[in-house]
Design a protein around this motif. Sequence first.
Motif, PDB file in Angstrom:
ATOM      1  N   THR B 245      29.658  17.374 -21.821  1.00 49.57           N
ATOM      2  CA  THR B 245      30.778  16.544 -21.385  1.00 49.57           C
ATOM      3  C   THR B 245      30.906  16.584 -19.866  1.00 49.57           C
ATOM      4  O   THR B 245      30.813  17.647 -19.247  1.00 49.57           O
ATOM      5  CB  THR B 245      32.107  17.020 -22.008  1.00 49.57           C
ATOM      6  N   GLY B 246      31.108  15.430 -19.316  1.00 53.03           N
ATOM      7  CA  GLY B 246      31.258  15.348 -17.854  1.00 53.03           C
ATOM      8  C   GLY B 246      30.017  14.819 -17.172  1.00 53.03           C
ATOM      9  O   GLY B 246      30.082  14.402 -16.023  1.00 53.03           O
ATOM     10  N   VAL B 247      28.908  14.804 -17.859  1.00 54.02           N
ATOM     11  CA  VAL B 247      27.683  14.285 -17.236  1.00 54.02           C
ATOM     12  C   VAL B 247      27.640  12.765 -17.404  1.00 54.02           C
ATOM     13  O   VAL B 247      27.804  12.252 -18.501  1.00 54.02           O
ATOM     14  CB  VAL B 247      26.434  14.934 -17.877  1.00 54.02           C
ATOM     15  N   ILE B 248      27.477  12.087 -16.308  1.00 51.68           N
ATOM     16  CA  ILE B 248      27.392  10.625 -16.368  1.00 51.68           C
ATOM     17  C   ILE B 248      26.208  10.157 -15.536  1.00 51.68           C
ATOM     18  O   ILE B 248      25.669  10.924 -14.732  1.00 51.68           O
ATOM     19  CB  ILE B 248      28.693   9.952 -15.842  1.00 51.68           C
ATOM     20  N   ASN B 249      25.852   8.908 -15.729  1.00 50.30           N
ATOM     21  CA  ASN B 249      24.846   8.268 -14.872  1.00 50.30           C
ATOM     22  C   ASN B 249      23.533   9.028 -14.745  1.00 50.30           C
ATOM     23  O   ASN B 249      23.102   9.357 -13.645  1.00 50.30           O
ATOM     24  CB  ASN B 249      25.412   8.103 -13.467  1.00 50.30           C
ATOM     25  N   ILE B 250      22.889   9.270 -15.856  1.00 51.02           N
ATOM     26  CA  ILE B 250      21.606   9.971 -15.769  1.00 51.02           C
ATOM     27  C   ILE B 250      20.529   8.963 -15.404  1.00 51.02           C
ATOM     28  O   ILE B 250      20.405   7.913 -16.034  1.00 51.02           O
ATOM     29  CB  ILE B 250      21.258  10.648 -17.109  1.00 51.02           C
ATOM     30  N   THR B 251      19.787   9.259 -14.350  1.00 50.01           N
ATOM     31  CA  THR B 251      18.707   8.352 -13.947  1.00 50.01           C
ATOM     32  C   THR B 251      17.399   9.121 -13.830  1.00 50.01           C
ATOM     33  O   THR B 251      17.271   9.996 -12.983  1.00 50.01           O
ATOM     34  CB  THR B 251      19.008   7.688 -12.589  1.00 50.01           C
ATOM     35  N   PRO B 252      16.419   8.830 -14.698  1.00 49.84           N
ATOM     36  CA  PRO B 252      15.108   9.464 -14.574  1.00 49.84           C
ATOM     37  C   PRO B 252      14.418   8.955 -13.311  1.00 49.84           C
ATOM     38  O   PRO B 252      14.498   7.768 -12.995  1.00 49.84           O
ATOM     39  CB  PRO B 252      14.360   8.998 -15.820  1.00 49.84           C
ATOM     40  N   GLU B 253      13.787   9.847 -12.572  1.00 52.83           N
ATOM     41  CA  GLU B 253      13.124   9.432 -11.336  1.00 52.83           C
ATOM     42  C   GLU B 253      11.614   9.506 -11.454  1.00 52.83           C
ATOM     43  O   GLU B 253      10.903   8.732 -10.845  1.00 52.83           O
ATOM     44  CB  GLU B 253      13.581  10.312 -10.175  1.00 52.83           C
ATOM     45  N   ALA B 254      11.138  10.502 -12.184  1.00 51.66           N
ATOM     46  CA  ALA B 254       9.700  10.643 -12.416  1.00 51.66           C
ATOM     47  C   ALA B 254       9.563  11.308 -13.787  1.00 51.66           C
ATOM     48  O   ALA B 254      10.562  11.518 -14.472  1.00 51.66           O
ATOM     49  CB  ALA B 254       9.072  11.500 -11.331  1.00 51.66           C
ATOM     50  N   ASP B 255       8.332  11.653 -14.177  1.00 50.38           N
ATOM     51  CA  ASP B 255       8.134  12.283 -15.479  1.00 50.38           C
ATOM     52  C   ASP B 255       8.868  13.606 -15.574  1.00 50.38           C
ATOM     53  O   ASP B 255       9.347  13.996 -16.639  1.00 50.38           O
ATOM     54  CB  ASP B 255       6.633  12.520 -15.730  1.00 50.38           C
ATOM     55  N   ASP B 256       8.928  14.313 -14.453  1.00 48.79           N
ATOM     56  CA  ASP B 256       9.510  15.646 -14.502  1.00 48.79           C
ATOM     57  C   ASP B 256      10.781  15.756 -13.648  1.00 48.79           C
ATOM     58  O   ASP B 256      11.209  16.837 -13.292  1.00 48.79           O
ATOM     59  CB  ASP B 256       8.474  16.671 -14.026  1.00 48.79           C
ATOM     60  N   ARG B 257      11.351  14.629 -13.272  1.00 48.66           N
ATOM     61  CA  ARG B 257      12.466  14.690 -12.337  1.00 48.66           C
ATOM     62  C   ARG B 257      13.542  13.677 -12.716  1.00 48.66           C
ATOM     63  O   ARG B 257      13.227  12.556 -13.093  1.00 48.66           O
ATOM     64  CB  ARG B 257      11.943  14.366 -10.928  1.00 48.66           C
ATOM     65  N   PHE B 258      14.797  14.083 -12.671  1.00 54.50           N
ATOM     66  CA  PHE B 258      15.874  13.121 -12.924  1.00 54.50           C
ATOM     67  C   PHE B 258      17.108  13.502 -12.108  1.00 54.50           C
ATOM     68  O   PHE B 258      17.199  14.602 -11.568  1.00 54.50           O
ATOM     69  CB  PHE B 258      16.213  13.073 -14.424  1.00 54.50           C
ATOM     70  N   GLU B 259      18.026  12.566 -12.008  1.00 51.39           N
ATOM     71  CA  GLU B 259      19.280  12.833 -11.314  1.00 51.39           C
ATOM     72  C   GLU B 259      20.430  12.579 -12.256  1.00 51.39           C
ATOM     73  O   GLU B 259      20.361  11.678 -13.106  1.00 51.39           O
ATOM     74  CB  GLU B 259      19.419  11.908 -10.106  1.00 51.39           C
ATOM     75  N   PHE B 260      21.490  13.373 -12.122  1.00 48.14           N
ATOM     76  CA  PHE B 260      22.688  13.070 -12.901  1.00 48.14           C
ATOM     77  C   PHE B 260      23.901  13.240 -12.013  1.00 48.14           C
ATOM     78  O   PHE B 260      23.853  13.842 -10.947  1.00 48.14           O
ATOM     79  CB  PHE B 260      22.775  13.960 -14.150  1.00 48.14           C
ATOM     80  N   GLU B 261      24.998  12.665 -12.472  1.00 46.15           N
ATOM     81  CA  GLU B 261      26.230  12.763 -11.721  1.00 46.15           C
ATOM     82  C   GLU B 261      27.244  13.473 -12.601  1.00 46.15           C
ATOM     83  O   GLU B 261      27.256  13.284 -13.814  1.00 46.15           O
ATOM     84  CB  GLU B 261      26.746  11.356 -11.417  1.00 46.15           C
ATOM     85  N   SER B 262      28.084  14.294 -11.973  1.00 48.22           N
ATOM     86  CA  SER B 262      29.150  14.906 -12.768  1.00 48.22           C
ATOM     87  C   SER B 262      30.463  14.264 -12.341  1.00 48.22           C
ATOM     88  O   SER B 262      30.590  13.813 -11.213  1.00 48.22           O
ATOM     89  CB  SER B 262      29.198  16.413 -12.516  1.00 48.22           C
ATOM     90  N   ILE B 263      31.397  14.214 -13.260  1.00 49.54           N
ATOM     91  CA  ILE B 263      32.674  13.585 -12.919  1.00 49.54           C
ATOM     92  C   ILE B 263      33.328  14.403 -11.809  1.00 49.54           C
ATOM     93  O   ILE B 263      33.141  15.618 -11.724  1.00 49.54           O
ATOM     94  CB  ILE B 263      33.603  13.449 -14.150  1.00 49.54           C
TER      95      ILE B 263
END
Lengths: 244, 323
Positions: B245-263
């Motif tokens: 809960t609280g994790v939003i906007n998950i964006t995969p960037e590469a096969d082994d890398r991603f970004e997420f935003e927390s509220i």
Amino acid sequence: MRNIWVIAEKEYKNFFISPIAYVVSFAVLLILGIIFYANVLAASIQQYAPSIQIVIGPLVTLLLFTIPAITMKSLAEEQKNGTLEILLTAPVRDWEVVVGKWLGGVLFILTLLLVTWFFPIVLNQIVQPGIDQGLMLASYIGLFLISSCFLAIGVMTSSFFSNQIAAFFACLGILLIFWMLGLPAQAAGATAGGDLLRYLDLSEHFYPTFFRGVIEVKDIVYYTSVTALALFLGSVSVEARRWR
Amino acid sequence: MIRVFGLTKDYGSRRAISDLTFNAGKGEILGFLGPNGAGKTTTMRILTGYMPPTSGKVTIGGYDVIDDSLAVRRIVGYLPETVPLYSDMTVYEYLKFMADIRNVKNSRQRIYETLELVQLADRSKGYIGKLSKGMRQRVGLAQALLHQPDVLILDEPTIGLDPKQVVKFRELIRSIGKDRTVLLSSHILPEVQQVCDRVLIINKGKIVTEDTPEQLQARLTGAQRVNVRVRGDINDLLPQLEKITGVINITPEADDRFEFESIPGQDLRPQVARMIVNAGYDLLELRPVNLSLEDIFLQLTRDEAEVPSNLSTEEPVEVAAEN
């Protein structure tokens, strides 16, 4: 007064840093020297004593053409280089800048006139019984007044432009027009309009009086008021730049 | 020291600045930030008394810039965008003239002190026309500092300086800014970020926002973004991540890398790390991403430009910022 002096001093020194002072002085003295030599030669052949007018006459005409060159950069260059911005944001009044520039020019012309004194001194040696000192003094006072008047008009026109060449020709134009107002005045004859044109003519206050050794208050008043008016208009023009 | 209220300036029919209101106190370094043509130079010219505003009121040190123009000019040091130099004078002659016109006492000593400050003491006898651009810039700065002004107004002061000089310059500005007021314009963001106590972002003649560089960053970032790198394929990982809960906007960037935003207001990094390890992955990197002032600036100035283009979506979006 201090501010005016600081600006005048810088302006005067700048004439000698740049080649203008040397070029202008050289040209004036060379032409004056040639005319002087030719006149003295002619006088010696025809056996008469030349008067100081052989120096003063050409000198006035030369000043008419060289003063626009001396003043053309005074304010135009400051505008172009952006240095006017720093002068106008320094604790100096606009008219102090204009008057300082003019005074610097006056000091330079005074120096030049002092050098031309060489010719009367030489003439004094070669004619008997020497030259008319009163005529010479009156002529030089006239020269000084007329030069400061030209300089004021030059600084004024320079304040209108940010291009030196434009400032030069505009100033020369204004001077020539006011120098030759006497021509239409002749055509107009003895009417009120003719009298007015004659009164406004820059040369009408020099040749009939100073040039003949006569000093009249009306001529002094005329030249000083034209000088003051030109400096006033120059200050207004500098101030008007702020509003653009 | 500086109080500006409702400042407006029109050039003919074009409005250069519109209803600017801001203050700057003693000991404050205020950054003036905006794309080219935003009205920075116009504002500074009005503040220094070079030109009058169309409307509005400006007081510096308690003096009105129009009514007490000379008093204002005495306490202000100004470096215009085009450095005002007489190229056929030497550095010393030029500064002597500026000192005289500003009625500086002990001018000789003061000139050498200032030259020492801008590191040009060895060039005092050199002709200005022969100096490099960076050196000229420093002569211009020396001119603004000569009379030890209470208020220093610098229009794009670091143009032409090399990186080493920029660092020196920042130190200089910070030391001056301790007991005076400095107003500094720039379109270079890191500079403003590093030097200024407060930033004023101006676009198309209007103040877009005003805050400290840190606050600005915090305020505009809002939610925190975190960049994560793991060993293995993230595709299996992402569905599990969404459950926190609280994790939003998950964006995969590469096969082994991603970004997420927390509220906003929640730091979810410990939970995410535990989840990744429990899922059998090796956690290689967990890095918070801060929006730089640059991003914020672009965002702010772009938003302005996008307002009219929203009406007709076919029109290409004009990007206001040039940098």
